[in-house]
Design a protein around this motif. Structure first.
Motif, PDB file in Angstrom:
ATOM      1  N   VAL A 395       0.934  -1.122   0.194  1.00 59.22           N
ATOM      2  CA  VAL A 395      -0.025   0.247  -0.014  1.00 59.22           C
ATOM      3  C   VAL A 395       0.895   1.283   0.001  1.00 59.22           C
ATOM      4  N   LEU A 396       1.839   1.425   0.693  1.00 57.82           N
ATOM      5  CA  LEU A 396       2.769   2.586   0.769  1.00 57.82           C
ATOM      6  C   LEU A 396       3.321   2.706  -0.493  1.00 57.82           C
ATOM      7  N   LEU A 397       3.873   1.604  -1.187  1.00 57.77           N
ATOM      8  CA  LEU A 397       4.460   1.807  -2.453  1.00 57.77           C
ATOM      9  C   LEU A 397       3.588   2.361  -3.447  1.00 57.77           C
ATOM     10  N   GLY A 398       2.167   2.354  -3.210  1.00 56.74           N
ATOM     11  CA  GLY A 398       1.184   2.827  -4.156  1.00 56.74           C
ATOM     12  C   GLY A 398       0.842   4.318  -4.131  1.00 56.74           C
ATOM     13  N   HIS A 399       1.695   4.870  -3.004  1.00 51.65           N
ATOM     14  CA  HIS A 399       1.578   6.453  -2.747  1.00 51.65           C
ATOM     15  C   HIS A 399       2.593   7.119  -3.618  1.00 51.65           C
ATOM     16  N   GLY A 401       4.214   9.463  -3.556  1.00 48.03           N
ATOM     17  CA  GLY A 401       5.591  10.044  -2.667  1.00 48.03           C
ATOM     18  C   GLY A 401       6.596   8.990  -1.869  1.00 48.03           C
ATOM     19  N   VAL A 402       6.048   7.690  -2.257  1.00 48.24           N
ATOM     20  CA  VAL A 402       7.076   6.727  -1.583  1.00 48.24           C
ATOM     21  C   VAL A 402       7.751   6.052  -2.910  1.00 48.24           C
ATOM     22  N   ARG A 403       8.990   5.810  -2.826  1.00 51.80           N
ATOM     23  CA  ARG A 403      10.106   5.157  -3.794  1.00 51.80           C
ATOM     24  C   ARG A 403      10.317   3.668  -3.107  1.00 51.80           C
ATOM     25  N   GLU A 404      10.494   3.508  -1.894  1.00 52.74           N
ATOM     26  CA  GLU A 404      10.894   2.386  -1.096  1.00 52.74           C
ATOM     27  C   GLU A 404      10.334   2.340   0.277  1.00 52.74           C
ATOM     28  N   ALA A 405       9.811   1.280   0.598  1.00 47.17           N
ATOM     29  CA  ALA A 405       9.194   0.901   2.132  1.00 47.17           C
ATOM     30  C   ALA A 405       9.282  -0.413   2.553  1.00 47.17           C
ATOM     31  N   ALA A 406       9.630  -0.242   3.830  1.00 46.01           N
ATOM     32  CA  ALA A 406       9.879  -1.532   4.555  1.00 46.01           C
ATOM     33  C   ALA A 406       9.126  -1.279   5.891  1.00 46.01           C
ATOM     34  N   VAL A 407       8.657  -2.362   6.501  1.00 44.42           N
ATOM     35  CA  VAL A 407       7.810  -2.288   7.770  1.00 44.42           C
ATOM     36  C   VAL A 407       8.144  -3.437   8.412  1.00 44.42           C
ATOM     37  N   ILE A 408       8.440  -2.984  10.048  1.00 45.55           N
ATOM     38  CA  ILE A 408       8.730  -3.948  11.005  1.00 45.55           C
ATOM     39  C   ILE A 408       7.727  -3.782  12.126  1.00 45.55           C
ATOM     40  N   GLY A 409       7.753  -4.849  12.851  1.00 47.34           N
ATOM     41  CA  GLY A 409       7.064  -4.635  14.133  1.00 47.34           C
ATOM     42  C   GLY A 409       8.110  -4.264  15.395  1.00 47.34           C
ATOM     43  N   ALA A 431       0.643  11.965   6.577  1.00 51.08           N
ATOM     44  CA  ALA A 431      -0.045  11.752   5.453  1.00 51.08           C
ATOM     45  C   ALA A 431       0.101  10.196   5.069  1.00 51.08           C
ATOM     46  N   LEU A 432       1.038   9.464   5.259  1.00 55.65           N
ATOM     47  CA  LEU A 432       1.153   8.000   4.944  1.00 55.65           C
ATOM     48  C   LEU A 432       0.589   7.046   5.803  1.00 55.65           C
ATOM     49  N   ILE A 433       0.631   7.547   6.959  1.00 55.76           N
ATOM     50  CA  ILE A 433      -0.389   6.901   8.015  1.00 55.76           C
ATOM     51  C   ILE A 433      -1.652   7.021   7.725  1.00 55.76           C
ATOM     52  N   GLU A 434      -2.201   8.190   7.419  1.00 55.11           N
ATOM     53  CA  GLU A 434      -3.724   8.309   7.140  1.00 55.11           C
ATOM     54  C   GLU A 434      -4.120   7.483   5.891  1.00 55.11           C
ATOM     55  N   PHE A 435      -3.013   7.515   4.917  1.00 51.86           N
ATOM     56  CA  PHE A 435      -3.280   6.883   3.546  1.00 51.86           C
ATOM     57  C   PHE A 435      -3.342   5.285   3.721  1.00 51.86           C
ATOM     58  N   VAL A 436      -2.521   4.750   4.724  1.00 49.82           N
ATOM     59  CA  VAL A 436      -2.928   3.359   4.983  1.00 49.82           C
ATOM     60  C   VAL A 436      -4.031   2.957   5.586  1.00 49.82           C
TER      61      VAL A 436
END
Length: 472
Positions: A395-399, A401-409, A431-436
């Motif tokens: 989802v982040l990569l679909g924004h 303003g995002v070229r690369e993304a990595a998510v961890i806990g 904006a990314l938090i709201e987008f997701v």
């Protein structure tokens, strides 16, 4: 035989048409390969195992091929591996000598050079299919690297299964610029070509212009790349468009972002094939030439492969495309264990032939598999929910303003784990938090977004999430 296209009888009967391998400015015909590799075989026959510094050179190709002809297991060693890790690989594997390119530090064992112009036509008996062909060391993310014992039978089975799924034939010209010490570049790229009989072109580095040139100049039809390679090719629009004459683009070693999939489709006209596997299992899942190629999916089990999803308590997980479970694989391509590590082998390989991959996945009603990621870093347990990091990354990569993304806990006293996203781009974190939160469920939104200049990756383009945990 394992290397079918190098059968001396076939070469003598006229299979030696044109070049078989192009690498590092050297062109080898099929008779060059047979003669020079057999000369190598004569120098190493009877050895227990030898180490090969796996640079992308003709010497490396001949060293590996010669060992396979002689039935000597090969230990491919990354050229850029650190001194301590190299010592561990040499000591643990029991390699008796370096063969081919000479490393700066021999590590206490001898060196056997490869003579590119030497020729021998000695006939070697085909080794048993159960014999070890390769000892490939893991990346060592959870301790010292382990030597994975890969048999000749597993390699032959995997290549034949992929040939059926991808309609891979001797008429293809296979192109890639990947390392020759992993499954993707070595087993599929080089050994696959030597078994199938197609021409193999190594580009040295996986640069967009090199791939474009290989298609235009050499007729590249089957192209292998990791997501980082395909992402750079999409960014270089002219390179992507130059791939249009190719037959098939294959992506693996990490998840291909959906925007990159869509970019390749739009610019080159090719919807790439995605596949899944590991050093221990080789390639077991793939989308097919004649089937659906769904963005974000690694497809169906290859012929002869079975999979299952299990929860933490061992219960079956529904095949509904949403429920996440631990992925297990049963396949004729499985490894024979970790060298000198029966304890580690028993942890992942059951007596009835099921391999616990360490990955988590979903399977839908059509049998299509989606890899969520590694159990250790990609399955996030937050607020009582089980959340896949890969879904949020997509989802982040679909924004825009995002070229690369990595998510961890990250550990959290209240939630158990909170979702943290590392992003390369120019979007605002809020904006990314709201987008997701809009695109997915609210509980899947990142609690923290950090904008960074780059993400740590290994040689195959995989994000090093263990390293990201140190950035918190």
């Amino acid at each position: 035989m394992l290397l079918d296209s190098l059968n001396p009888a076939a070469v003598a009967a006229g299979a030696d048409v044109g070049d078989a391998v192009r690498i590092d400015g050297v062109t080898l015909s099929r008779s060059d390969l047979v003669g020079a590799a057999t000369s190598v075989a004569e120098r190493v026959a009877g050895a227990r195992q030898v180490a090969v510094l796996a640079r992308p050179t003709a010497a490396t190709v001949l060293a590996i091929t010669g060992c396979l002809i002689a039935g000597v297991p090969v230990v491919p060693v990354p050229a850029d591996v650190g001194a301590a890790e190299r010592r561990h690989i040499l000591t643990d594997s029991g390699a008796q000598a370096w063969l081919g390119d000479k490393p700066d530090d021999l590590g206490g064992i001898g060196h056997i050079p490869v003579r590119l112009h030497a020729r021998s036509w000695h006939r070697y008996a085909e080794p048993s299919l159960d014999a070890t062909a390769l000892i490939i060391y893991t990346s060592g993310t959870t301790g010292l690297p382990k030597g994975v014992l890969v048999s000749r039978r597993a390699i032959a089975a995997d290549i034949d299964m992929l040939a059926e799924a991808w309609q891979w034939t001797p008429a293809d010209t296979l192109v890639h610029g990947l390392p020759l010490y992993h499954v993707h570049g070595l087993v599929l790229g080089l050994l696959g070509s030597l078994r199938i009989g197609n021409r193999f072109v190594h580009t040295g580095k996986p640069a967009p212009e090199a791939y474009a040139q290989a298609v235009g100049e050499y007729g590249g039809s089957l192209l292998f790349g990791v997501p980082t390679v395909w992402s750079r090719i999409v960014e270089d629009g002219s390179a992507a468009r130059a791939l249009a004459p190719a037959r098939l683009l294959v992506s693996g070693s990490a998840a291909l972002p959906v925007p990159v999939f869509d970019g390749l489709a739009a610019l080159s006209g090719h919807r790439p094939v995605e596949r899944y596997g590991s050093t221990e299992s080789l390639i077991t899942l793939s989308t097919r030439v004649d089937g659906e190629r769904r963005p974000g999916s690694v497809g169906l089990p290859l012929n002869g492969v079975r999979t299952r999803l299990r929860s933490e308590d061992g219960a079956e997980v529904a095949h509904d495309g949403e429920s996440i479970g631990r992925l297990y694989v049963s396949s004729p391509t499985l490894f024979d264990g970790y060298l000198n590590r029966p304890d580690a082998t028993a942890e992942v390989l059951s007596d009835d032939g099921w391999y616990h991959t360490g990955d988590v996945a979903t399977i839908d009603g059509d049998g299509m598999h989606r890899i969520v990621g590694r159990e250790s870093v990609d399955l996030i347990k937050s607020g009582g929910f089980r959340i896949g990091a890969g879904e949020i990354e997509t989802v982040l990569l679909g924004h825009e303003g995002v070229r690369e993304a990595a998510v961890i806990g990250a550990p959290d006293d209240d939630l158990g784990q909170r979702i943290v996203a590392f992003v390369v781009g120019d979007a605002e974190p809020e904006a990314l938090i709201e987008f997701v939160a809009r695109e997915l469920s609210v509980h899947k939104r990142p609690r923290v977004v950090r904008i960074v200049d780059s993400l740590p990756r290994n040689a195959m383009g995989k994000v090093l999430k263990k390293e990201l945990t140190q950035w918190l």
